[in-house]
Design a protein around this motif. Structure first.
Motif, PDB file in Angstrom:
ATOM      1  N   ILE A 234      -8.248  23.667  13.802  1.00  0.00           N
ATOM      2  CA  ILE A 234      -7.581  23.860  12.496  1.00  0.00           C
ATOM      3  C   ILE A 234      -8.064  25.548  12.308  1.00  0.00           C
ATOM      4  O   ILE A 234      -9.176  25.672  12.229  1.00  0.00           O
ATOM      5  CB  ILE A 234      -7.887  23.130  11.487  1.00  0.00           C
TER       6      ILE A 234
ATOM      7  N   LYS B 217      -9.378  20.275   3.994  1.00  0.00           N
ATOM      8  CA  LYS B 217      -8.525  20.853   4.812  1.00  0.00           C
ATOM      9  C   LYS B 217      -8.863  20.804   6.266  1.00  0.00           C
ATOM     10  O   LYS B 217      -8.258  20.005   7.152  1.00  0.00           O
ATOM     11  CB  LYS B 217      -8.378  22.191   4.606  1.00  0.00           C
TER      12      LYS B 217
ATOM     13  N   ARG C 177     -13.105  23.099  -0.843  1.00  0.00           N
ATOM     14  CA  ARG C 177     -11.844  22.431  -0.185  1.00  0.00           C
ATOM     15  C   ARG C 177     -11.229  22.741   0.994  1.00  0.00           C
ATOM     16  O   ARG C 177     -10.986  21.805   1.864  1.00  0.00           O
ATOM     17  CB  ARG C 177     -10.647  22.961  -1.229  1.00  0.00           C
ATOM     18  N   MET C 178     -11.638  23.930   1.549  1.00  0.00           N
ATOM     19  CA  MET C 178     -11.533  24.539   2.838  1.00  0.00           C
ATOM     20  C   MET C 178     -12.193  23.753   3.726  1.00  0.00           C
ATOM     21  O   MET C 178     -11.752  23.110   4.900  1.00  0.00           O
ATOM     22  CB  MET C 178     -11.970  25.878   3.120  1.00  0.00           C
TER      23      MET C 178
ATOM     24  N   SER D 265      -3.473  23.596  13.862  1.00  0.00           N
ATOM     25  CA  SER D 265      -3.260  23.875  12.472  1.00  0.00           C
ATOM     26  C   SER D 265      -3.532  24.843  11.859  1.00  0.00           C
ATOM     27  O   SER D 265      -4.561  25.263  12.036  1.00  0.00           O
ATOM     28  CB  SER D 265      -3.672  22.458  11.832  1.00  0.00           C
ATOM     29  N   LEU D 266      -2.780  25.673  11.185  1.00  0.00           N
ATOM     30  CA  LEU D 266      -2.993  26.895  10.175  1.00  0.00           C
ATOM     31  C   LEU D 266      -2.440  26.350   8.856  1.00  0.00           C
ATOM     32  O   LEU D 266      -1.384  26.053   8.611  1.00  0.00           O
ATOM     33  CB  LEU D 266      -1.993  27.795  10.733  1.00  0.00           C
ATOM     34  N   THR D 267      -3.487  26.462   8.014  1.00  0.00           N
ATOM     35  CA  THR D 267      -3.131  26.043   6.556  1.00  0.00           C
ATOM     36  C   THR D 267      -3.721  27.008   5.737  1.00  0.00           C
ATOM     37  O   THR D 267      -4.930  27.791   5.910  1.00  0.00           O
ATOM     38  CB  THR D 267      -3.433  24.594   6.525  1.00  0.00           C
ATOM     39  N   GLY D 268      -3.392  27.072   4.438  1.00  0.00           N
ATOM     40  CA  GLY D 268      -3.978  27.823   3.389  1.00  0.00           C
ATOM     41  C   GLY D 268      -4.555  26.885   2.275  1.00  0.00           C
ATOM     42  O   GLY D 268      -4.191  25.857   1.931  1.00  0.00           O
ATOM     43  N   VAL D 269      -5.719  27.619   1.418  1.00  0.00           N
ATOM     44  CA  VAL D 269      -6.265  27.021   0.274  1.00  0.00           C
ATOM     45  C   VAL D 269      -6.451  28.076  -0.861  1.00  0.00           C
ATOM     46  O   VAL D 269      -6.466  29.041  -0.664  1.00  0.00           O
ATOM     47  CB  VAL D 269      -7.604  26.680   0.688  1.00  0.00           C
TER      48      VAL D 269
ATOM     49  N   VAL E 136      -8.324  27.438   8.645  1.00  0.00           N
ATOM     50  CA  VAL E 136      -8.339  27.552   7.296  1.00  0.00           C
ATOM     51  C   VAL E 136      -8.402  28.793   6.599  1.00  0.00           C
ATOM     52  O   VAL E 136      -9.211  29.486   6.913  1.00  0.00           O
ATOM     53  CB  VAL E 136      -9.167  26.427   6.522  1.00  0.00           C
ATOM     54  N   SER E 137      -7.226  29.172   6.003  1.00  0.00           N
ATOM     55  CA  SER E 137      -7.072  30.683   5.278  1.00  0.00           C
ATOM     56  C   SER E 137      -7.163  30.684   3.914  1.00  0.00           C
ATOM     57  O   SER E 137      -6.437  29.709   3.329  1.00  0.00           O
ATOM     58  CB  SER E 137      -5.887  31.526   6.030  1.00  0.00           C
ATOM     59  N   CYS E 138      -8.029  31.331   3.364  1.00  0.00           N
ATOM     60  CA  CYS E 138      -7.894  31.490   1.766  1.00  0.00           C
ATOM     61  C   CYS E 138      -7.847  33.041   1.211  1.00  0.00           C
ATOM     62  O   CYS E 138      -8.085  33.123  -0.048  1.00  0.00           O
ATOM     63  CB  CYS E 138      -9.186  30.885   1.071  1.00  0.00           C
TER      64      CYS E 138
END
Length: 437
Positions: free
Chosen positions: A352, A263, A258-259, A380-384, A354-356
């Motif tokens: 981007i 994302k 998914r990351m 962009s900074l997003t989580g998964v 992507v943090s998990c």
């Protein structure tokens, strides 16, 4: 004259009166209590009675009593007390006592929420949440065999992958309140009663939950001989995907999938930095990314870890927090506070991060970031958090079609699951840890 009450009944009586001496007098010298997978003798038995029961205002309400033909004494009680803060137990719960008695004294007392009259199975579970010493909460002990309900199926487990999520459970960390005892494990592979080989889609929650199942709070574990799951969670394995390889797909590999593909939305030829090189998610990111045609860079604390990343498909490797030759299209961060600033500094404008996870030492959830850099360069900074069932099916098919062999660092039997969890907690993994059952 001897009391008409059995010593087990006297122990219950002493519990309800908060009378430590009455409780202890029910036991023979050298007696043992086995509770929740742990043994208590001598001074430990006294501490168990005093601190574990009396100090928690423990009370036992008798439900059923049987003096068995084999001479052992069985009592079913409902246990009440102040167990919420330490053990995550909020309501009265079933407690079963089975005592071996000689000369009107208890020599051995097994107690817990497992009914000895019903079939049992081997499991690994968290007895409570311990933020500073999570490994002390691990129990390898039997629990009652689950029965499928309408819409659910039973899976005989063959292999289960361990994850840092298990450490979160042992530490008592969760978005939603954790109810203990909780069986560990989130992913795995096994066989249905009809012989179908399956991989477990990990979000084992409410089959009636609507919306993105990755945020459903009612999830449970897989680290047991048998698990009962909603039918939709038992996904038939593609031909050629064995149990060990399928067992790692549910958390680390699904999160990585998914990351990377949902994302980051990278295109072949673009460059991505993976912060780490030997953990479950990071090795999955390296293998998935290289198979998809991305240029994968990674960091590693030792040359051995960096060499592993290169063997798995990383084009270049670097020491942690090193300056890169140029900015990358995406950064995948699993460590959190220790690396997030570096991750933001490494991504190009419009890229981007992507943090998990928060897998760095201490597991801090707090961090500082340069907001000016974030919005001026439109990063962009997003989580998964794992992925959907649809993504899980796509992942299984992608891995099979590409012939990817997931990197597995260690395989252990169920009885040695604590060894694998210790490796994860201390950062000693070299790929995924698999428990075979």
């Amino acid at each position: 004259m001897a009391s008409s009450k059995t010593p087990v009944d006297r122990f219950i009586q002493g519990t309800n009166a908060a009378d430590l001496q009455t409780m202890l007098d029910a036991f023979a010298q050298g007696a043992e209590v086995f509770d929740d997978g742990k043994s208590f003798k001598g001074d430990a038995l006294r501490m168990f009675c005093e601190r574990g029961i009396i100090d928690h205002n423990g009370r036992m309400k008798l439900v059923e009593k049987v003096d068995r033909d084999d001479g052992r004494i069985f009592r079913h009680v409902m246990m009440e007390g102040d167990f919420a803060s330490e053990f995550g137990i909020h309501d009265a719960f079933d407690l079963f006592l089975l005592g071996t008695v000689k000369n009107d004294k208890i020599e051995y007392l097994e107690m817990g929420d497992v009914d000895p009259r019903k079939p049992t199975m081997r499991t690994v579970y968290a007895a409570s949440g311990n933020p500073t010493d999570p490994l002390s909460s691990i129990r390898v002990h039997k629990r009652n065999l689950p029965k499928p309900r309408e819409g659910w199926v039973r899976v005989k487990m063959e292999a289960v992958g361990l994850n840092f999520h298990d450490i979160f459970t042992l530490r008592g960390m969760g978005i939603h309140e954790i109810r203990y005892p909780m069986i560990l494990g989130n992913e795995g592979a096994g066989v249905l009663d009809n012989g179908t080989e399956v991989a477990i889609y990990p979000n084992l929650g409410d089959p009636d939950f609507k919306g993105d199942e990755t945020v459903d709070p009612k999830r449970h574990g897989t680290l047991a001989e048998y698990v009962v799951v909603p039918k939709r969670n038992a996904v038939p394995r593609p031909q050629g995907l064995d149990a060990k390889d399928a067992a790692v797909m549910g958390i680390a590999w699904l999160t990585a999938y998914r990351m990377m593909f949902r994302k980051a939305n990278l295109r072949p030829g673009q460059t991505a930095l993976v912060q780490g090189s030997s953990g479950g998610v990071t090795t999955a990111l390296i293998q998935l990314g290289s198979a998809a045609g991305f240029r994968i860079w990674s960091t590693g604390r030792t040359e051995n870890k960096r060499e592993l990343a290169r063997r798995l498909g990383a084009e270049s490797t670097f020491e942690p927090l090193a300056q890169l030759p140029y900015l990358v299209d995406a950064v995948f961060d699993t460590s959190g506070a220790a690396t997030i600033s570096h991750s933001l500094a490494c991504v190009k404008p419009g890229g981007i991060v992507v943090s998990c996870g928060i897998h760095s030492e201490g597991g801090s959830t707090e961090m500082k970031i340069d907001l000016l850099h974030l919005f001026a360069d439109q990063i962009s900074l997003t989580g998964v958090y794992t992925g959907t069932r649809e993504e899980f099916v796509d992942l299984l098919n992608f891995v099979t079609a590409k012939g990817i062999k997931p990197h597995i660092g260690k395989v252990l039997p169920l009885e040695k699951a604590d060894e694998g969890l210790k490796d994860i907690w201390t950062g000693q993994t070299k790929g995924k840890v698999i428990i075979t059952i």
